[in-house]
Design a protein around this motif. Structure first.
Motif, mmCIF file in Angstrom:
data_model
loop_
_atom_site.group_PDB
_atom_site.id
_atom_site.type_symbol
_atom_site.label_atom_id
_atom_site.label_comp_id
_atom_site.label_asym_id
_atom_site.label_seq_id
_atom_site.Cartn_x
_atom_site.Cartn_y
_atom_site.Cartn_z
ATOM 1 N N TYR A 42 -4.130 4.550 1.920
ATOM 2 C CA TYR A 42 -3.838 3.119 1.824
ATOM 3 C C TYR A 42 -2.956 2.805 0.616
ATOM 4 N N CYS A 43 -2.245 1.674 0.713
ATOM 5 C CA CYS A 43 -1.403 1.243 -0.391
ATOM 6 C C CYS A 43 -2.280 0.907 -1.603
ATOM 7 N N CYS A 46 -5.289 -2.003 -1.769
ATOM 8 C CA CYS A 46 -5.652 -2.479 -0.430
ATOM 9 C C CYS A 46 -7.168 -2.524 -0.241
ATOM 10 N N HIS A 48 -8.984 -2.102 2.280
ATOM 11 C CA HIS A 48 -9.570 -1.099 3.170
ATOM 12 C C HIS A 48 -10.400 -0.079 2.398
ATOM 13 N N CYS A 76 -3.859 0.200 10.219
ATOM 14 C CA CYS A 76 -3.847 0.943 8.959
ATOM 15 C C CYS A 76 -5.050 1.853 8.836
ATOM 16 N N ASN A 146 -6.642 -9.338 7.354
ATOM 17 C CA ASN A 146 -5.671 -9.581 6.283
ATOM 18 C C ASN A 146 -4.481 -10.406 6.778
ATOM 19 N N GLY A 150 -0.459 -4.646 9.465
ATOM 20 C CA GLY A 150 -0.081 -3.843 8.296
ATOM 21 C C GLY A 150 0.713 -2.607 8.647
ATOM 22 N N ASN A 236 -6.801 -8.155 1.822
ATOM 23 C CA ASN A 236 -5.414 -8.378 1.425
ATOM 24 C C ASN A 236 -4.506 -7.298 1.996
ATOM 25 N N CYS A 237 -3.220 -7.539 1.945
ATOM 26 C CA CYS A 237 -2.241 -6.532 2.328
ATOM 27 C C CYS A 237 -1.068 -6.684 1.379
ATOM 28 N N PRO A 238 -1.218 -6.173 0.161
ATOM 29 C CA PRO A 238 -0.170 -6.382 -0.837
ATOM 30 C C PRO A 238 1.214 -5.950 -0.338
ATOM 31 N N SER A 239 1.269 -4.844 0.391
ATOM 32 C CA SER A 239 2.581 -4.328 0.812
ATOM 33 C C SER A 239 3.306 -5.306 1.713
ATOM 34 N N ASN A 240 2.606 -5.811 2.729
ATOM 35 C CA ASN A 240 3.310 -6.654 3.690
ATOM 36 C C ASN A 240 3.292 -8.130 3.323
HETATM 37 S S1 SF4 Z 1 -0.019 -1.954 4.883
HETATM 38 FE FE1 SF4 Z 1 -1.399 -3.499 4.079
HETATM 39 S S2 SF4 Z 1 -3.352 -3.241 5.136
HETATM 40 FE FE2 SF4 Z 1 -2.114 -1.382 5.447
HETATM 41 S S3 SF4 Z 1 -2.757 0.025 3.819
HETATM 42 FE FE3 SF4 Z 1 -0.976 -1.095 3.062
HETATM 43 S S4 SF4 Z 1 -1.828 -2.866 1.992
HETATM 44 FE FE4 SF4 Z 1 -3.448 -2.026 3.259
#
Ligand code: SF4
Ligand code: SF4
Ligand code: SF4
Lengths: 273, 95
Positions: A42-43, A46, A48, A76, A146, A150, A236-240
């Motif tokens: 995971y990012c 995250c 998860h 994810c 989230n 993702g 949360n989904c910091p990346s997206n």
């Molecule tokens: S894309 Fe978003 S939900 Fe998926 S692992 Fe990365 S941060 Fe988590």
């Protein structure tokens, strides 16, 4: 000079000896056993990872590592089976609750849970989710919300907030043309088959503790054959969301939580008291 | 009242530098280090000796990389010792 360094050294050693509290009897928190050593994909930041760890803690606490079967989603968390040291199965996109139903009916004495994201549970798998809950299958459904797809790169999900930007709603979600966010947890709470429905989050230590309690209850009710337990975790989904983990938690608190308020939506045990 | 005394160990190879633990720590004991781990993340180190072993950092860590220690209440162990002695010589204490 020499004497002084020697003294300093001595002093330093003493300090270390006095202050080292890292002993086994002082241990209050460590990585749960059921969580395997594999590094998570995971990012950074995250939610998860936190929920995986909570599940592992609960399984450890109840001592049901041998009796627990999980069903991983598509999304994810597709590799969830690589991280948890329990029996796990993968399901086709959205069908985790249907697969879990099958497993539970064949092995009714096992603890069965599905772990699903919002794209999996609330879009592709809406039918399976609603019917599983309506039949009141004795499972625990853990739903990570989230508000975005993702894994596939940040497309709009049914749970995306009004006005929230995603790659498929670049000007923000327009409720008129795209519909309002689907509060599927509120929906399943209306069904007679569900026993315990709650919405939690994992962005603060106190919320992490509450989520752990909720998942623990889910497993306990399953043991008592009470019906479907549904735990939503607003995550949360910091990346997206295109934010740092800290910003994403702030967004979660300021924007997501007013729309998805935390708390129990259905908890018969509470009313009885 | 004296504060509880604690300590933490961060598995720096697991850490992804998300800084959630820094935000969660009520004692401001944590900081980002200036070095990166094998994966290239700026990992977290404990810089202040104020840790109370409250577990907050470990609870929010998505990587499960924090181990927490807290000094257990000394008084309790003493009481236990006294109890041991009394049970040895068979004195029952009325509550
Ligand atoms: S894309 Fe978003 S939900 Fe998926 S692992 Fe990365 S941060 Fe988590
Ligand atoms: S245990 Fe508590 S006080 Fe110690 S570093 Fe972690 S959050 Fe800070
Ligand atoms: S919460 Fe965990 S992964 Fe994130 S910076 Fe702290 S120790 Fe590293």
């Amino acid at each position: 000079m020499n004497e002084k360094t020697m003294l300093d050294d001595d002093h330093y050693e003493n300090v270390i000896r006095e202050e080292s509290v890292c002993t086994s009897e002082n241990l209050v928190y460590e990585r749960p056993e059921t969580l395997l050593d594999t590094p998570l994909h995971y990012c950074p930041g995250c939610g998860h990872g936190v929920v995986h760890r909570i599940i592992a803690e609960v399984v450890d606490e109840l001592g049901i590592q041998e009796e627990t079967i999980g069903v991983a989603p598509v999304g994810c968390a597709v590799f969830a089976y690589n991280y948890l040291n329990i029996d796990m199965s993968e399901a086709a996109h959205g069908r985790a609750s249907a697969v879990a139903t099958g497993i539970k009916r064949v092995l009714p004495e096992k603890y069965v849970f599905s772990y699903q994201g919002d794209g999996d549970l609330a879009a592709i798998g809406t039918g399976e989710t609603i019917h599983t809950c309506n039949r009141g299958e004795n499972l625990l459904i853990i739903f990570i919300n989230n508000g975005i797809y993702g894994m596939t790169g940040g497309q709009m999900a049914p749970t995306t907030l009004p006005g929230m930007k995603s790659t498929t709603s670049p000007f923000g979600r327009d409720v008129k043309s795209m519909g309002a966010p689907l509060k599927i947890t509120d929906l399943v709470a209306q069904l007679p088959g569900t026993y315990y429905v709650t919405r939690q989050s994992v962005h603060k230590p106190a919320n992490v503790r509450k989520t752990k309690k909720a998942i623990l209850k889910g497993f306990q009710f399953q043991k008592e054959n009470k019906g479907t337990c549904f735990v939503e975790v607003v995550s949360n989904c910091p990346s997206n969301w295109k934010m740092t983990p800290l910003e994403s938690n702030k967004f979660l608190e300021d924007q997501m939580l007013p729309f998805y308020p935390l708390g129990d939506l259905k908890n018969p045990e509470r009313k009885e008291k | 009242m004296a504060k509880a005394k604690g300590d933490i160990v961060i598995d720096i190879e697991r850490c992804k530098g998300c800084e959630l633990c820094i935000e969660a720590c009520p004692q401001d004991a944590l900081e980002v280090s200036r070095q990166v781990n094998k994966k290239g993340y700026l990992y977290i180190v404990k810089v202040e000796d104020t840790c109370t072993g409250c577990e907050s950092c470990a609870l929010v860590c998505p990587e499960g990389g924090v181990t927490v220690y807290r000094v257990q209440n000394k008084k309790k162990t003493q009481v236990a010792q006294v109890k041991n002695i009394t049970s040895d010589i068979n004195i029952t204490v009325k509550e």
